[in-house]
Design a protein around this motif. Structure first.
Motif, PDB file in Angstrom:
ATOM      1  N   GLU B 318       0.829  -1.213   0.000  1.00 13.10           N
ATOM      2  CA  GLU B 318       0.000   0.000   0.000  1.00 13.10           C
ATOM      3  C   GLU B 318       0.854   1.251   0.000  1.00 13.10           C
ATOM      4  O   GLU B 318       0.516   2.255  -0.595  1.00 13.10           O
ATOM      5  N   LEU B 319       1.970   1.193   0.728  1.00 14.19           N
ATOM      6  CA  LEU B 319       2.806   2.384   0.845  1.00 14.19           C
ATOM      7  C   LEU B 319       4.226   1.976   1.204  1.00 14.19           C
ATOM      8  O   LEU B 319       4.426   1.089   2.026  1.00 14.19           O
ATOM      9  N   ALA B 320       5.186   2.619   0.567  1.00 12.61           N
ATOM     10  CA  ALA B 320       6.580   2.375   0.928  1.00 12.61           C
ATOM     11  C   ALA B 320       7.172   3.693   1.410  1.00 12.61           C
ATOM     12  O   ALA B 320       6.986   4.729   0.781  1.00 12.61           O
ATOM     13  N   THR B 321       7.820   3.684   2.566  1.00 13.41           N
ATOM     14  CA  THR B 321       8.406   4.907   3.119  1.00 13.41           C
ATOM     15  C   THR B 321       9.898   4.714   3.311  1.00 13.41           C
ATOM     16  O   THR B 321      10.335   3.773   3.977  1.00 13.41           O
ATOM     17  N   PHE B 322      10.656   5.617   2.715  1.00 15.89           N
ATOM     18  CA  PHE B 322      12.111   5.546   2.849  1.00 15.89           C
ATOM     19  C   PHE B 322      12.521   6.182   4.167  1.00 15.89           C
ATOM     20  O   PHE B 322      12.113   7.295   4.486  1.00 15.89           O
ATOM     21  N   ALA B 323      13.290   5.483   5.012  1.00 17.65           N
ATOM     22  CA  ALA B 323      13.696   6.013   6.319  1.00 17.65           C
ATOM     23  C   ALA B 323      15.200   5.917   6.514  1.00 17.65           C
ATOM     24  O   ALA B 323      15.681   5.628   7.594  1.00 17.65           O
ATOM     25  N   GLY B 324      15.962   6.143   5.449  1.00 16.26           N
ATOM     26  CA  GLY B 324      17.415   6.092   5.577  1.00 16.26           C
ATOM     27  C   GLY B 324      17.913   4.662   5.527  1.00 16.26           C
ATOM     28  O   GLY B 324      17.894   4.035   4.474  1.00 16.26           O
ATOM     29  N   PRO B 325      18.328   4.120   6.676  1.00 16.56           N
ATOM     30  CA  PRO B 325      18.880   2.760   6.659  1.00 16.56           C
ATOM     31  C   PRO B 325      17.840   1.689   6.326  1.00 16.56           C
ATOM     32  O   PRO B 325      18.190   0.602   5.895  1.00 16.56           O
ATOM     33  N   THR B 326      16.568   2.016   6.553  1.00 21.56           N
ATOM     34  CA  THR B 326      15.542   1.007   6.290  1.00 21.56           C
ATOM     35  C   THR B 326      14.439   1.578   5.405  1.00 21.56           C
ATOM     36  O   THR B 326      14.320   2.782   5.239  1.00 21.56           O
ATOM     37  N   ILE B 327      13.644   0.647   4.871  1.00 22.21           N
ATOM     38  CA  ILE B 327      12.438   1.038   4.144  1.00 22.21           C
ATOM     39  C   ILE B 327      11.253   0.423   4.865  1.00 22.21           C
ATOM     40  O   ILE B 327      11.274  -0.763   5.224  1.00 22.21           O
ATOM     41  N   ARG B 328      10.244   1.249   5.148  1.00 22.76           N
ATOM     42  CA  ARG B 328       9.045   0.757   5.820  1.00 22.76           C
ATOM     43  C   ARG B 328       7.993   0.446   4.771  1.00 22.76           C
ATOM     44  O   ARG B 328       7.677   1.311   3.944  1.00 22.76           O
ATOM     45  N   LEU B 329       7.486  -0.778   4.783  1.00 13.82           N
ATOM     46  CA  LEU B 329       6.477  -1.185   3.812  1.00 13.82           C
ATOM     47  C   LEU B 329       5.151  -1.440   4.525  1.00 13.82           C
ATOM     48  O   LEU B 329       5.089  -2.217   5.473  1.00 13.82           O
ATOM     49  N   ASP B 330       4.115  -0.729   4.089  1.00 17.59           N
ATOM     50  CA  ASP B 330       2.770  -0.979   4.602  1.00 17.59           C
ATOM     51  C   ASP B 330       2.069  -1.916   3.630  1.00 17.59           C
ATOM     52  O   ASP B 330       1.836  -1.548   2.477  1.00 17.59           O
ATOM     53  N   LEU B 331       1.770  -3.115   4.123  1.00 21.69           N
ATOM     54  CA  LEU B 331       1.205  -4.148   3.252  1.00 21.69           C
ATOM     55  C   LEU B 331      -0.158  -4.582   3.774  1.00 21.69           C
ATOM     56  O   LEU B 331      -0.512  -4.293   4.916  1.00 21.69           O
ATOM     57  N   ARG B 332      -0.902  -5.257   2.900  1.00 25.71           N
ATOM     58  CA  ARG B 332      -2.192  -5.794   3.331  1.00 25.71           C
ATOM     59  C   ARG B 332      -2.253  -7.272   2.979  1.00 25.71           C
ATOM     60  O   ARG B 332      -1.950  -7.651   1.854  1.00 25.71           O
TER      61      ARG B 332
END
Ligand SMILES: Nc1ncnc2c1ncn2[C@@H]1O[C@H](COP(=O)(O)OP(=O)(O)OP(=O)(O)O)[C@@H](O)[C@H]1O
Ligand SMILES: [Mg+2]
Lengths: 284, 372
Positions: B318-332
């Motif tokens: 649903e959404l991918a957020t770049f946070a520097g060392p990591t990437i946050r993925l919002d999935l369903r």
């Protein structure tokens, strides 16, 4: 070419955006006039007094008949004036120390929570709203009934200290109320308790406030008149003496005495500010 | 009914080592409000112990009772074998580093540090050498004769610590002493504090609301919630074995997946089902078939695999957020449950457009059944 055009257009833009409802010049004249009048009435009397104190004339007033120091040097022989000055200074110190100590202990006590605190606060501050004349009459009656001896360090001291103390309390209370409690806790944590804690931590930190308050109290006492006049005994303070001199016959040395009084007040204030400033920087 | 024996937690929570602070049924009420419910707690000699919890949970109240600044409503505090509840702060073998440091503004740095020793009437020569040692310990030797206001935040911090430690307290109490510092300085002071604690072998009780700070610094942590200690243990225990949803939520970032128990293994393995999607987890508490539970699953415990993979469960991005060392993925997931995953940025999937198909997988041991 374009720079010229830009500077040329700037005033046009300004005049369209900032449009004063008043004609700027007219308004400024009024303001200047007001400030001028204010300054004249504030400092005019002071200047006149100062000039008159050097006027070589046996009546108080202009014209200026030449410069002399004789009103000042002559004061050396005015025993009652010197005595009153000494009285006022001694009394001022006594009143200042006494009311400051009282106010300090009360302000410290007021840090605790107890029932009836707001009421007690009102009672302490009540003398501030009692008109001086009424206060003087009340004291005259009260002390008379008690058979209290009338005199400088008895009745006048009581009259002035009760009048000055609320002011001392009002200036000290916020400083003590605002005292960082964690400083005291830190001191307790490190082994300090009771008087040691007060002397080593609380007192040095609030010292500038205490000094400033003491000086303030001194100046209040130094020109207190209305209450003192009701309970005066044998010895006069400076304001009381000046009053009696001026109501009997206006002696030509009075402007010089006035300047002297101003000098005492000014010197006290300067010392006070200097002390307070130094205490704030390096209290120990 | 099939009941599962709970997996045993590692037993280093039991009182090994000598107790330095022994708190027994300690309770504090302010009027009708309870700041601390009756609490038992043992802090061992030489331990770096943290009290961790959200604002208003009672950390400061507990610490101030140990230091003597707050009188308990009931219960007892024993420090080094001696009950101290009747003693004033001045008489306790504790020293405190206050949140706003409370350095004496009218004294030089040397005078600040010497104050505690002076109060104990230590001879001047000894005071001098001890103050010098304390200054050296916090690496502030060259600042001895400066006034307090001529120091930066981090330097003041060090002086406050030196002022407390120079008295060689049985226990040093620290109330969020680093919270006013910026991140850089904070991290530096954290390792500094740890170094000092190790070299002096003193007992530290450290209050913080920052879970990462507690995690990196502590030997053990007590997590507080609304006046209760809800979990106590080493940082690893607390991180890997949160006993409640609150702890799991407070420490790190977790998903909470709903599920019904459909299968149980002997080692605490649990098979769960939710709207047609089945997955595995682990439980440290007894469960029965049919129980409705919640599973805590850390963002970083989830592997995000290409949609073509056969492992794990299918999920839609649903959404991918770049946070520097990591990437946050919002999935369903297919059962319409949303799940968040954190994956190293070096491992960035090529297609991060919404709607992209992935599969998510996790080791069953990282998915923990938690109580509410
Ligand atoms: N002097 C007091 N009077 C009344 N209630 C108090 C007092 N001190 C604390 N409390 C209450 O007790 C509870 C715990 O407060 P405490 O200061 O211990 O929280 P804390 O965990 O330190 O929070 P924070 O992280 O915000 O500092 C709070 O609900 C607070 O409102
Ligand atoms: Mg707190």
């Amino acid at each position: 070419m374009s720079a010229v055009a830009a500077t040329g257009s700037a005033p046009v833009a300004r005049s369209t955006f900032i449009r004063s409802p008043f004609r700027a010049s007219g308004w400024q004249v009024v303001l200047r006039g007001y400030i001028g009048l204010f300054l004249v009435f504030l400092y005019g009397p002071l200047v006149v007094l100062f000039v008159l104190s050097f006027n070589d004339s046996d009546t108080i007033g202009l014209p200026f008949r030449g410069f002399t120091l004789r009103w000042y040097t002559g004061l050396v022989h005015q025993r009652d004036i010197l005595l009153a000055l000494g009285n006022s200074i001694l009394l001022g110190v006594a009143v200042a120390v006494l009311s400051c100590l009282l106010a300090l202990t009360m302000a410290l006590g007021f840090r605790a929570t107890f029932s009836g605190k707001p009421l007690l606060l009102q009672i302490i501050l009540l003398p501030v709203i009692i008109p001086g004349v009424v206060g003087g009459i009340m004291l005259l009656i009260f002390l008379g009934y008690l058979g209290f001896p009338f005199g400088l360090f008895t009745s006048i001291l009581v009259a002035q200290a009760t009048y000055v103390m609320p002011f001392a309390f009002l200036t000290l209370y916020p400083r003590i109320q605002g005292f960082d409690k964690s400083l005291e806790e830190a001191a307790q944590d490190l082994g300090a308790e009771g008087l040691v804690l007060f002397r080593r931590i609380v007192l040095p930190i609030i010292m500038p406030g205490i000094l400033a308050t003491t000086i303030f109290c001194f100046t209040l006492s130094f020109d207190e008149f209305i209450r003192s006049v009701f309970v005066v005994g044998q010895d006069a303070t400076m304001p009381l003496l000046l009053w009696s001199v001026i109501t009997q016959n206006a002696e030509p040395y009075i402007p010089a005495v006035g300047v002297l009084n101003i000098a005492v007040s000014a010197v006290t204030s300067i010392i006070g500010f200097a002390l307070a400033a130094r205490a704030a920087r390096q209290p120990r | 009914m099939t009941t599962l024996a709970p997996a045993q937690p590692p037993s280093d929570d039991s009182a090994a080592g000598t107790a330095m602070v022994d708190i027994r049924r300690l309770e504090k009420r302010f009027g009708s409000a309870v700041a601390l419910h009756p609490t038992d707690l043992v802090v061992r000699q030489g331990e770096f112990f943290s009290l961790l919890g959200p604002s208003g949970c009672g950390k400061t109240t507990l610490l101030r009772m140990i230091g003597g600044f707050e009188q308990p409503t009931s219960g007892d505090i024993v420090i080094a074998g001696e009950s101290v509840v009747h003693l004033s702060p001045a008489k306790r073998r504790t020293n405190m580093v206050f949140q706003h440091l409370a350095l004496f503004p009218h004294m030089s740095i040397r005078e600040n540090i010497a104050f505690g020793l002076e109060m104990k009437r230590v001879p001047a020569a000894t005071v001098r050498s001890k103050v010098d040692d304390a200054l050296a310990m916090v690496r502030m030797e060259s600042f001895a004769d400066r006034p307090v206001e001529a120091l930066s935040g981090g330097q003041k911090q060090r002086i406050a610590i030196a002022r407390a430690l120079v008295n060689e307290p049985a226990v040093l109490l620290l109330d969020e002493p680093l919270s006013a510092l910026d991140l850089q300085l904070r991290i530096q002071m954290q390792s500094e504090l740890r170094r000092i604690q190790r070299s002096t072998r003193s007992t530290f009780i450290f209050v913080t609301h920052d879970q990462e700070e507690a995690m990196t610094m502590s030997d053990r942590i007590a997590v507080l919630q609304a006046g209760h200690i809800v979990q106590m243990g080493t940082p690893r225990q607390i991180y890997h074995r949160p006993e409640s949803r609150f702890v799991a939520e407070f420490i790190g970032h977790s998903n909470f997946l709903p599920g019904t128990v459909t299968g149980l293994g002997v080692g605490g393995e649990v098979r769960l089902e939710h709207r047609g999607v089945s997955y595995d987890a682990i439980s440290h508490r007894p469960l029965s078939l049919g129980d409705e539970v919640s599973v805590a699953l850390r963002y970083e415990a989830i592997s995000v695999l290409p949609g073509t993979d056969t492992r794990g469960l299918p999920a839609t991005l649903e959404l991918a957020t770049f946070a520097g060392p990591t990437i946050r993925l919002d999935l369903r997931l297919e059962n319409d449950v949303s799940i968040k995953a954190e994956t190293p940025a070096s491992n960035e999937p090529p297609d991060l457009s919404p709607g992209a198909r992935f599969r998510v997988d996790w080791a069953p041991t990282t998915a923990l059944v938690v109580g509410e």
